[in-house]
Design an enzyme around this catalytic site. Structure first.
Site, PDB file in Angstrom:
ATOM      1  N   GLU A 135       9.581  28.376  -8.503  1.00  0.00           N
ATOM      2  CA  GLU A 135       8.583  27.419  -7.998  1.00  0.00           C
ATOM      3  C   GLU A 135       7.467  28.114  -7.212  1.00  0.00           C
ATOM      4  O   GLU A 135       6.287  27.757  -7.324  1.00  0.00           O
ATOM      5  CB  GLU A 135       9.274  26.390  -7.094  1.00  0.00           C
ATOM      6  CG  GLU A 135       8.387  25.276  -6.615  1.00  0.00           C
ATOM      7  CD  GLU A 135       7.895  24.406  -7.764  1.00  0.00           C
ATOM      8  OE1 GLU A 135       8.671  23.640  -8.311  1.00  0.00           O
ATOM      9  OE2 GLU A 135       6.707  24.532  -8.121  1.00  0.00           O
ATOM     10  N   VAL A 138       3.885  29.784  -8.740  1.00  0.00           N
ATOM     11  CA  VAL A 138       2.648  29.086  -9.128  1.00  0.00           C
ATOM     12  C   VAL A 138       2.240  28.116  -8.011  1.00  0.00           C
ATOM     13  O   VAL A 138       2.995  27.200  -7.675  1.00  0.00           O
ATOM     14  CB  VAL A 138       2.821  28.300 -10.442  1.00  0.00           C
ATOM     15  CG1 VAL A 138       1.516  27.614 -10.824  1.00  0.00           C
ATOM     16  CG2 VAL A 138       3.288  29.220 -11.558  1.00  0.00           C
ATOM     17  N   GLY A 193      -7.060  39.690   5.471  1.00  0.00           N
ATOM     18  CA  GLY A 193      -5.781  39.964   4.808  1.00  0.00           C
ATOM     19  C   GLY A 193      -5.514  39.035   3.636  1.00  0.00           C
ATOM     20  O   GLY A 193      -4.373  38.898   3.188  1.00  0.00           O
ATOM     21  N   ASP A 207      -4.352  37.168 -11.206  1.00  0.00           N
ATOM     22  CA  ASP A 207      -3.272  36.442 -10.519  1.00  0.00           C
ATOM     23  C   ASP A 207      -3.245  34.967 -10.965  1.00  0.00           C
ATOM     24  O   ASP A 207      -2.186  34.426 -11.315  1.00  0.00           O
ATOM     25  CB  ASP A 207      -3.494  36.554  -9.002  1.00  0.00           C
ATOM     26  CG  ASP A 207      -2.670  35.578  -8.207  1.00  0.00           C
ATOM     27  OD1 ASP A 207      -1.494  35.882  -7.957  1.00  0.00           O
ATOM     28  OD2 ASP A 207      -3.196  34.503  -7.834  1.00  0.00           O
ATOM     29  N   LYS A 211      -0.485  32.626 -13.395  1.00  0.00           N
ATOM     30  CA  LYS A 211       0.044  31.292 -13.060  1.00  0.00           C
ATOM     31  C   LYS A 211      -0.242  30.309 -14.189  1.00  0.00           C
ATOM     32  O   LYS A 211       0.621  29.500 -14.562  1.00  0.00           O
ATOM     33  CB  LYS A 211      -0.587  30.820 -11.746  1.00  0.00           C
ATOM     34  CG  LYS A 211      -0.208  31.705 -10.554  1.00  0.00           C
ATOM     35  CD  LYS A 211      -1.080  31.418  -9.341  1.00  0.00           C
ATOM     36  CE  LYS A 211      -0.738  32.343  -8.185  1.00  0.00           C
ATOM     37  NZ  LYS A 211      -1.712  32.320  -7.097  1.00  0.00           N
TER      38      LYS A 211
END
Ligand code: NAP
Ligand code: HSE
Length: 432
Positions: A135, A138, A193, A207, A211
């Protein structure tokens, strides 16, 4: 409280960074609640990270320490291997495979691992009678995997789309609200950050593409095919684009769209214009939003924190609790052997496009542009010229529905007109 004779669920957590420590804290803070909700104690037996001497803002003294995540994954005294290290190869993959082969269930937050090796891992898990839950991989704290595999399982899914990278949404909305250029806000995100160690994973759309590929597999019953995701990052977006789009009633988002069309499976993670008044258009900062459209349910909008210690660990623990309760689902919502080989759509569904050109101030310049677009089969819906800067002026065009191929043909023809300065920007306008 759990029954006195209830078997505890024993966790081995590999990775004690942002997410790992978040999971440790939840187990420590909510032990009673977790036991009450599952009917059995949920406990940590052993942990692993690279540097044992690091101060980690949590008491780890009660847990065995393993330097090697594979050794952790195969310990006899763990039931669930919780992989929170990251990376699509190396220790994360090796330890996950070792855990499954040793008969452990796996919980992971690692979208890269699943996007690259999801099918292989799902097949292995099933052959071993184990589950892989992800879980957190994503949209962080948003329960989107559970929504698709459980709550919406009775629907034929028409489209899944959303903003799935908080860093990109932060950069785009901060550029807009502070009027700052991309490079300045990128640097700000680095200082805060927000950026991954390799920033291109964020700003290059990778990234978020990982997903989207995972969601598409569940939504359309196909094998995960990250290589087929059309990826474009946000590095090409200027403050001018953001302002001009706003003038025309749009916001720019790094938007993921997956849909099954007559031409095959379409998966795109690209900067798009969306109506400013839509839920996606109103999404600010690092928040994520996933929109799911099903034939029976209609449209569902899920919104929440896509990253950070608490939200991501919340999703990890939701998976752990499902395992503690005995909930066992195939990895991508149906048996791995039944997932189809996806046929990637060769072209995206037609859509209106936004074009920004810097036009030389010459008689007949607009006519030449209109002709180049017309020759490529691109029809103009709206056009706006802004005030001059020296000898050039920005011109914005919104087209009628067309294909990306036609737009590319038109753009290729523009230099020959002799009236365009620099590189045009073309962005799809997503219809919501
Ligand atoms: P992180 O803060 O960089 O922590 C990574 C942890 O893994 C560190 O504790 C590190 O050890 C450990 N590690 C790395 N390589 C290792 C190895 N070879 N052996 C043992 N331990 C190793 O990462 P994170 O942000 O928590 O992310 C973890 C996972 O969650 C990733 O897959 C990420 O994509 C995913 N995720 C993160 C977020 C988020 O908000 N951070 C959101 C969604 C998903 P040391 O501490 O000793 O260096
Ligand atoms: N880099 C990711 C983001 C972290 O910005 O959304 C969560 O996956």
């Amino acid at each position: 409280m759990s029954a006195p004779d209830a078997q505890p669920l024993r966790l081995g957590i590999a990775g004690l960074g942002t997410v790992g420590i978040g999971a440790v804290k939840i187990v420590q803070r909510h032990a009673d609640v977790l036991a009450a909700r599952t009917g059995r104690p949920v406990m940590i037996t052993a942990v692993s990270a690279r540097d044992r001497t690091k101060n980690r803002d949590a008491d780890l003294s009660g847990y065995a320490w393993e330097t090697d995540p594979v050794a952790l994954a195969t310990r006899e005294d763990i039931d669930v291997f919780v992989e929170l290290m990251g990376g699509h190869d190396g220790p994360a993959k090796d330890a996950t495979i070792a855990a499954l082969k040793a008969g452990k269930d796996v919980v992971t937050a690692n979208k890269a691992l699943l996007a690259h090796h999801g099918q292989e891992l799902a097949e292995l898990a099933e052959s071993m009678g184990r589950v892989i839950r992800f879980e957190a991989a994503v949209a962080g704290g948003i329960p989107v995997i559970k929504s698709l595999t459980e709550g919406l399982a009775g629907n034929a899914i028409r489209r899944v789309m959303g903003v799935m990278n908080g860093t990109c949404n932060y950069i785009l909305t901060r550029m807009e609200t502070a009027g700052l250029p991309y490079d300045t806000v990128f640097e700000e995100a680095r200082q805060l950050g927000y950026l991954e160690a390799d920033p291109n994973l964020d700003v290059g759309g990778i990234d978020a593409g990982h997903k989207l590929a995972i969601l598409a597999s569940i939504a359309f019953g196909t094998k995960v095919s990250f290589d087929d995701v059309v990826l474009e990052g946000i590095g090409c977006i200027s403050i001018d684009d953001i302002r001009r789009a706003a003038d025309m009633g749009f916001k720019i988002k790094l938007l993921g769209v997956a849909q099954m069309t007559g031409r095959g499976l379409e998966q795109r993670m690209t900067p798009c214009l969306v109506p400013a008044s839509s839920p996606l258009g109103q999404l600010q900062g690092g928040t994520n939003m996933v929109v799911i459209e099903g034939d029976s349910v209609g449209q569902i909008v899920l919104r929440g924190a896509g990253a950070g210690e608490g939200p991501t660990a919340s999703a990890v623990m939701g998976d752990v609790l499902d395992i503690a309760r005995g909930t066992r689902l195939p990895t991508f919502g149906q048996p791995a052997a039944t997932l189809a080989d996806p046929v990637p759509a060769a072209v995206s569904a037609p859509a209106p496009y936004y074009l920004r050109l810097q036009l030389l101030d010459k008689p007949g310049a607009l006519a030449k542009i209109a002709t180049a677009l017309g020759d490529a089969g691109v029809s103009i819906s709206r056009m706006r010229q802004y005030g001059h800067a020296d000898t050039t002026a920005p011109v914005l065009i919104v087209t009628h529905k067309t294909t990306r191929d036609a737009i590319d043909v038109a753009i290729a023809a523009l230099p020959a007109t002799g009236v365009v300065d620099g590189s045009p920007v073309a962005l799809r306008i997503e219809e919501l």
